[in-house]
Design a protein around this motif. Structure first.
Motif, PDB file in Angstrom:
ATOM      1  N   PRO A  45       0.821  -1.217   0.000  1.00 43.02           N
ATOM      2  CA  PRO A  45       0.000   0.000   0.000  1.00 43.02           C
ATOM      3  C   PRO A  45       0.852   1.264   0.000  1.00 43.02           C
ATOM      4  CG  PRO A  45      -0.026  -1.035   2.157  1.00 43.02           C
ATOM      5  CD  PRO A  45       0.705  -1.968   1.247  1.00 43.02           C
ATOM      6  N   VAL A  46       0.415   2.238  -0.791  1.00 43.47           N
ATOM      7  CA  VAL A  46       1.066   3.549  -0.842  1.00 43.47           C
ATOM      8  C   VAL A  46       0.171   4.522  -0.097  1.00 43.47           C
ATOM      9  CG1 VAL A  46       1.878   5.399  -2.338  1.00 43.47           C
ATOM     10  CG2 VAL A  46       2.191   3.024  -3.025  1.00 43.47           C
ATOM     11  N   GLY A  47       0.726   5.166   0.905  1.00 46.34           N
ATOM     12  CA  GLY A  47      -0.056   6.051   1.749  1.00 46.34           C
ATOM     13  C   GLY A  47      -0.300   7.415   1.132  1.00 46.34           C
ATOM     14  N   TRP A  49      -1.864  11.542   2.426  1.00 47.29           N
ATOM     15  CA  TRP A  49      -1.782  12.479   3.545  1.00 47.29           C
ATOM     16  C   TRP A  49      -2.645  12.014   4.724  1.00 47.29           C
ATOM     17  CZ3 TRP A  49       1.355  16.213   4.927  1.00 47.29           C
ATOM     18  CH2 TRP A  49       0.954  17.164   5.834  1.00 47.29           C
ATOM     19  N   THR A  50      -3.799  11.421   4.443  1.00 50.02           N
ATOM     20  CA  THR A  50      -4.732  11.057   5.507  1.00 50.02           C
ATOM     21  C   THR A  50      -4.924   9.551   5.678  1.00 50.02           C
ATOM     22  OG1 THR A  50      -6.579  11.264   3.966  1.00 50.02           O
ATOM     23  CG2 THR A  50      -6.037  13.194   5.309  1.00 50.02           C
ATOM     24  N   SER A  51      -4.252   8.733   4.885  1.00 51.83           N
ATOM     25  CA  SER A  51      -4.427   7.289   5.041  1.00 51.83           C
ATOM     26  C   SER A  51      -3.785   6.826   6.345  1.00 51.83           C
ATOM     27  CB  SER A  51      -3.836   6.543   3.851  1.00 51.83           C
ATOM     28  OG  SER A  51      -2.442   6.749   3.787  1.00 51.83           O
ATOM     29  N   SER A  52      -4.368   5.810   6.928  1.00 49.23           N
ATOM     30  CA  SER A  52      -3.903   5.325   8.220  1.00 49.23           C
ATOM     31  C   SER A  52      -3.264   3.953   8.061  1.00 49.23           C
ATOM     32  CB  SER A  52      -5.090   5.227   9.181  1.00 49.23           C
ATOM     33  OG  SER A  52      -4.675   4.706  10.415  1.00 49.23           O
ATOM     34  N   GLY A  53      -2.201   3.722   8.778  1.00 48.44           N
ATOM     35  CA  GLY A  53      -1.562   2.414   8.772  1.00 48.44           C
ATOM     36  C   GLY A  53      -0.064   2.518   8.896  1.00 48.44           C
ATOM     37  N   PHE A  54       0.533   1.506   9.500  1.00 48.48           N
ATOM     38  CA  PHE A  54       1.971   1.502   9.703  1.00 48.48           C
ATOM     39  C   PHE A  54       2.720   0.739   8.625  1.00 48.48           C
ATOM     40  CE2 PHE A  54       0.410   2.295  14.033  1.00 48.48           C
ATOM     41  CZ  PHE A  54       1.119   3.443  14.310  1.00 48.48           C
ATOM     42  N   LYS A  55       2.075  -0.131   7.896  1.00 50.81           N
ATOM     43  CA  LYS A  55       2.753  -0.940   6.884  1.00 50.81           C
ATOM     44  C   LYS A  55       2.558  -0.353   5.495  1.00 50.81           C
ATOM     45  CE  LYS A  55       2.621  -5.190   9.464  1.00 50.81           C
ATOM     46  NZ  LYS A  55       3.969  -5.335   9.822  1.00 50.81           N
ATOM     47  N   GLN A  56       2.764   0.959   5.384  1.00 54.29           N
ATOM     48  CA  GLN A  56       2.649   1.639   4.101  1.00 54.29           C
ATOM     49  C   GLN A  56       3.836   2.569   3.931  1.00 54.29           C
ATOM     50  OE1 GLN A  56      -0.968   3.885   4.128  1.00 54.29           O
ATOM     51  NE2 GLN A  56      -0.413   5.073   5.902  1.00 54.29           N
ATOM     52  N   CYS A  57       4.106   2.905   2.704  1.00 53.69           N
ATOM     53  CA  CYS A  57       5.149   3.878   2.417  1.00 53.69           C
ATOM     54  C   CYS A  57       4.495   5.018   1.649  1.00 53.69           C
ATOM     55  CB  CYS A  57       6.286   3.243   1.629  1.00 53.69           C
ATOM     56  SG  CYS A  57       5.766   2.626   0.036  1.00 53.69           S
ATOM     57  N   TYR A  58       5.270   6.039   1.367  1.00 59.21           N
ATOM     58  CA  TYR A  58       4.716   7.235   0.728  1.00 59.21           C
ATOM     59  C   TYR A  58       5.485   7.534  -0.543  1.00 59.21           C
ATOM     60  CZ  TYR A  58       2.501   7.651   5.232  1.00 59.21           C
ATOM     61  OH  TYR A  58       1.784   7.385   6.353  1.00 59.21           O
ATOM     62  N   ASP A  59       4.768   8.024  -1.525  1.00 62.36           N
ATOM     63  CA  ASP A  59       5.362   8.387  -2.802  1.00 62.36           C
ATOM     64  C   ASP A  59       5.639   9.889  -2.781  1.00 62.36           C
ATOM     65  OD1 ASP A  59       6.320   8.143  -5.349  1.00 62.36           O
ATOM     66  OD2 ASP A  59       4.346   8.215  -6.299  1.00 62.36           O
ATOM     67  N   PHE A  60       6.798  10.268  -2.217  1.00 63.75           N
ATOM     68  CA  PHE A  60       7.156  11.676  -2.087  1.00 63.75           C
ATOM     69  C   PHE A  60       7.784  12.193  -3.365  1.00 63.75           C
ATOM     70  CE2 PHE A  60       7.983  11.447   2.773  1.00 63.75           C
ATOM     71  CZ  PHE A  60       6.630  11.569   3.003  1.00 63.75           C
ATOM     72  N   ASN A  61       7.525  13.462  -3.647  1.00 59.79           N
ATOM     73  CA  ASN A  61       8.296  14.147  -4.679  1.00 59.79           C
ATOM     74  C   ASN A  61       9.379  14.945  -3.958  1.00 59.79           C
ATOM     75  OD1 ASN A  61       7.076  16.498  -3.702  1.00 59.79           O
ATOM     76  ND2 ASN A  61       5.460  16.454  -5.249  1.00 59.79           N
ATOM     77  N   ALA A  62      10.171  15.663  -4.700  1.00 62.70           N
ATOM     78  CA  ALA A  62      11.296  16.401  -4.106  1.00 62.70           C
ATOM     79  C   ALA A  62      10.800  17.454  -3.103  1.00 62.70           C
ATOM     80  CB  ALA A  62      12.128  17.056  -5.199  1.00 62.70           C
ATOM     81  N   TRP A  63       9.685  18.085  -3.396  1.00 66.77           N
ATOM     82  CA  TRP A  63       9.126  19.102  -2.502  1.00 66.77           C
ATOM     83  C   TRP A  63       8.745  18.465  -1.153  1.00 66.77           C
ATOM     84  CZ3 TRP A  63       8.719  24.180  -1.946  1.00 66.77           C
ATOM     85  CH2 TRP A  63       7.766  24.693  -1.096  1.00 66.77           C
ATOM     86  N   ASP A  64       8.054  17.334  -1.197  1.00 65.79           N
ATOM     87  CA  ASP A  64       7.643  16.660   0.033  1.00 65.79           C
ATOM     88  C   ASP A  64       8.843  16.232   0.873  1.00 65.79           C
ATOM     89  OD1 ASP A  64       4.957  16.877  -0.707  1.00 65.79           O
ATOM     90  OD2 ASP A  64       4.984  14.945  -1.746  1.00 65.79           O
ATOM     91  N   GLU A  65       9.856  15.702   0.213  1.00 65.32           N
ATOM     92  CA  GLU A  65      11.075  15.303   0.934  1.00 65.32           C
ATOM     93  C   GLU A  65      11.741  16.504   1.587  1.00 65.32           C
ATOM     94  OE1 GLU A  65      13.957  12.826  -1.056  1.00 65.32           O
ATOM     95  OE2 GLU A  65      12.378  12.024  -2.350  1.00 65.32           O
TER      96      GLU A  65
END
Length: 138
Positions: A45-47, A49-65
């Motif tokens: 699962p890809v998280g 801003w509001t998704s809940s859960g610990f076993k997910q990662c996020y698809d950040f862009n350079a701005w988010d990082e």
């Protein structure tokens, strides 16, 4: 007894400097692929801003990082401005106590939050602690 109190106070206050260096060093490891950022071939699962859960990662862009990496420094600037105005009224002891409480609160929120916005908030609150401790113990 007096020297023992001085050494104990020094160790407690020096911990503020250690924690500032620690967050700068660990920040490079947290905002990497496989930690918060999804690896290249992630099937889980890809998280959002509001998704809940610990076993997910996020698809950040350079701005988010960049925002996540600098939130602790933004918090430090904000609390340094507060300390600039109120430090004489608060005193160093109270500054260190507030800084320690903010360190604890920010790290607990970051570690326990199942939401991305909670991680951002935790980093910012941790940064507020940095500013208080760095002002009291340069």
């Amino acid at each position: 007894m007096g020297l023992k109190n001085v050494l104990l106070s020094f160790c407690v206050i020096a911990t503020g400097g250690f924690l500032f260096g620690y967050i700068i060093g660990i920040n490079g490891n947290v905002v990497t692929k496989g930690q918060l950022i999804c690896p290249d071939h992630w099937d889980g699962p890809v998280g959002t801003w509001t998704s809940s859960g610990f076993k997910q990662c996020y698809d950040f862009n350079a701005w988010d990082e960049g925002i996540l990496s600098s939130l602790n420094l933004v918090g430090a600037v904000i609390s340094s401005a507060i300390c600039f105005r109120w430090a004489d009224v608060m005193g160093r002891k109270k500054e260190v106590q507030v800084g320690a409480a903010l360190y604890f609160l920010g790290s607990a929120i970051t570690a326990l939050s199942p939401f991305l916005w909670g991680i951002y908030a935790g980093f910012l609150i941790y940064g507020l602690g940095i500013g208080f401790c760095m002002h009291a113990a340069p």
